[in-house]
Design a protein around this motif. Structure first.
Motif, mmCIF file in Angstrom:
data_model
loop_
_atom_site.group_PDB
_atom_site.id
_atom_site.type_symbol
_atom_site.label_atom_id
_atom_site.label_comp_id
_atom_site.label_asym_id
_atom_site.label_seq_id
_atom_site.Cartn_x
_atom_site.Cartn_y
_atom_site.Cartn_z
ATOM 1 N N ARG A 180 0.836 -1.206 0.000
ATOM 2 C CA ARG A 180 0.000 0.000 0.000
ATOM 3 C C ARG A 180 0.874 1.260 0.000
ATOM 4 O O ARG A 180 0.623 2.212 -0.743
ATOM 5 C CB ARG A 180 -0.941 -0.019 1.202
ATOM 6 N N LEU A 181 1.935 1.256 0.799
ATOM 7 C CA LEU A 181 2.824 2.419 0.863
ATOM 8 C C LEU A 181 3.591 2.615 -0.441
ATOM 9 O O LEU A 181 3.773 3.746 -0.904
ATOM 10 C CB LEU A 181 3.797 2.260 2.043
ATOM 11 N N VAL A 182 4.046 1.534 -1.038
ATOM 12 C CA VAL A 182 4.771 1.623 -2.307
ATOM 13 C C VAL A 182 3.831 2.100 -3.414
ATOM 14 O O VAL A 182 4.183 2.957 -4.229
ATOM 15 C CB VAL A 182 5.423 0.267 -2.664
ATOM 16 N N HIS A 183 2.628 1.580 -3.433
ATOM 17 C CA HIS A 183 1.634 1.980 -4.432
ATOM 18 C C HIS A 183 1.303 3.467 -4.292
ATOM 19 O O HIS A 183 1.148 4.183 -5.290
ATOM 20 C CB HIS A 183 0.371 1.131 -4.275
ATOM 21 N N ALA A 184 1.216 3.960 -3.055
ATOM 22 C CA ALA A 184 0.906 5.370 -2.813
ATOM 23 C C ALA A 184 1.995 6.286 -3.355
ATOM 24 O O ALA A 184 1.745 7.469 -3.617
ATOM 25 C CB ALA A 184 0.715 5.618 -1.315
ATOM 26 N N GLN A 185 3.196 5.738 -3.555
ATOM 27 C CA GLN A 185 4.294 6.527 -4.124
ATOM 28 C C GLN A 185 4.288 6.481 -5.654
ATOM 29 O O GLN A 185 5.207 6.980 -6.293
ATOM 30 C CB GLN A 185 5.631 6.028 -3.583
ATOM 31 N N GLY A 186 3.268 5.878 -6.217
ATOM 32 C CA GLY A 186 3.123 5.851 -7.674
ATOM 33 C C GLY A 186 3.798 4.686 -8.356
ATOM 34 O O GLY A 186 3.828 4.629 -9.585
ATOM 35 N N LEU A 187 4.324 3.754 -7.595
ATOM 36 C CA LEU A 187 5.006 2.611 -8.199
ATOM 37 C C LEU A 187 4.023 1.474 -8.434
ATOM 38 O O LEU A 187 3.125 1.241 -7.627
ATOM 39 C CB LEU A 187 6.139 2.128 -7.287
ATOM 40 N N ARG A 188 4.207 0.781 -9.532
ATOM 41 C CA ARG A 188 3.358 -0.355 -9.868
ATOM 42 C C ARG A 188 4.223 -1.591 -9.991
ATOM 43 O O ARG A 188 5.385 -1.516 -10.413
ATOM 44 C CB ARG A 188 2.586 -0.101 -11.165
ATOM 45 N N ALA A 223 8.338 -13.997 -5.816
ATOM 46 C CA ALA A 223 8.698 -12.871 -4.957
ATOM 47 C C ALA A 223 7.395 -12.199 -4.537
ATOM 48 O O ALA A 223 6.378 -12.295 -5.232
ATOM 49 C CB ALA A 223 9.587 -11.892 -5.710
ATOM 50 N N ASP A 224 7.431 -11.495 -3.423
ATOM 51 C CA ASP A 224 6.226 -10.819 -2.940
ATOM 52 C C ASP A 224 5.854 -9.643 -3.836
ATOM 53 O O ASP A 224 4.677 -9.372 -4.052
ATOM 54 C CB ASP A 224 6.421 -10.359 -1.495
ATOM 55 N N MET A 225 6.860 -8.947 -4.347
ATOM 56 C CA MET A 225 6.641 -7.837 -5.280
ATOM 57 C C MET A 225 7.719 -7.929 -6.363
ATOM 58 O O MET A 225 8.889 -8.148 -6.049
ATOM 59 C CB MET A 225 6.769 -6.481 -4.564
ATOM 60 N N VAL A 226 7.305 -7.752 -7.620
ATOM 61 C CA VAL A 226 8.253 -7.838 -8.726
ATOM 62 C C VAL A 226 8.092 -6.601 -9.612
ATOM 63 O O VAL A 226 6.990 -6.293 -10.071
ATOM 64 C CB VAL A 226 8.023 -9.118 -9.568
ATOM 65 N N PHE A 227 9.212 -5.921 -9.824
ATOM 66 C CA PHE A 227 9.282 -4.775 -10.729
ATOM 67 C C PHE A 227 10.081 -5.265 -11.935
ATOM 68 O O PHE A 227 11.310 -5.142 -11.976
ATOM 69 C CB PHE A 227 9.991 -3.598 -10.048
ATOM 70 N N ARG A 228 9.398 -5.847 -12.914
ATOM 71 C CA ARG A 228 10.072 -6.513 -14.033
ATOM 72 C C ARG A 228 10.946 -5.600 -14.888
ATOM 73 O O ARG A 228 12.071 -5.968 -15.192
ATOM 74 C CB ARG A 228 9.043 -7.220 -14.916
ATOM 75 N N LYS A 259 12.892 2.282 0.995
ATOM 76 C CA LYS A 259 14.042 1.616 0.373
ATOM 77 C C LYS A 259 13.656 1.016 -0.978
ATOM 78 O O LYS A 259 14.417 1.081 -1.934
ATOM 79 C CB LYS A 259 14.602 0.543 1.297
ATOM 80 N N ILE A 260 12.461 0.442 -1.058
ATOM 81 C CA ILE A 260 11.993 -0.116 -2.333
ATOM 82 C C ILE A 260 11.876 0.994 -3.370
ATOM 83 O O ILE A 260 12.376 0.868 -4.488
ATOM 84 C CB ILE A 260 10.639 -0.839 -2.145
#
Length: 154
Positions: free
Chosen positions: A38-46, A61-66, A136-137
């Motif tokens: 939720r926090l990462v998404h709020a920063q505009g990252l998908r 992985a729990d989150m993947v930024f391909r 950090k992400i």
């Protein structure tokens, strides 16, 4: 399955109640994962959720930024052997301690394979501050985008 019913042959559980309890534990969408997402998404990252970074690797992985090859894992203290919080089990200790040791070995193998394939691996413990993890992400993904010269959100 009631407490008095026999366990299935070869069961890893020490009792029917323990088996039910262990089967109810989530492997994804845990509270720490949802909060960090939720926090990462709020920063505009998908990102992709519970996705395989490498198609040939049977691990998610729990989150993947391909596009920028960043894989994020939020590890549970018990299941991944946190040096601060792991407490060896009192019930069926041989099985569960071996299971955690195998999980830890698999985590190291996953990290090595992803690093060899050019991925950046971020691992966080469930007890770490979600705000710090999300920052950090976001910083890592931002750095990787700058290196690759891409500004894509996905």
């Amino acid at each position: 399955m009631s407490e008095k019913e026999p366990l299935p042959p070869g069961s890893w559980a020490s009792s029917a109640g323990r088996r039910r309890n262990m089967q109810a534990i989530r492997s994804r969408d845990t509270q720490p994962e949802r909060l960090i997402r939720r926090l990462v998404h709020a920063q505009g990252l998908r990102y992709r959720v519970a996705a395989k970074p490498l198609p040939e690797l049977r691990r998610t992985a729990d989150m993947v930024f391909r596009p920028v090859k960043v894989a994020v894992f939020i590890d549970g203290c018990y299941w991944h052997g946190c040096p601060e919080h792991y407490v060896p089990p009192r019930t069926n200790p041989g099985y569960w301690s071996d299971k955690v040791a195998r999980n830890m070995a698999r985590d190291r193998d996953t990290d090595r394979r992803l690093l060899d394939a050019g991925w950046t691996v971020l691992r966080f413990w469930e007890h770490e501050s979600a705000d710090i993890c999300a920052a950090k992400i976001a910083a890592t993904v931002g750095q990787m985008r700058a290196v690759q010269g891409t500004s894509k959100v996905r």
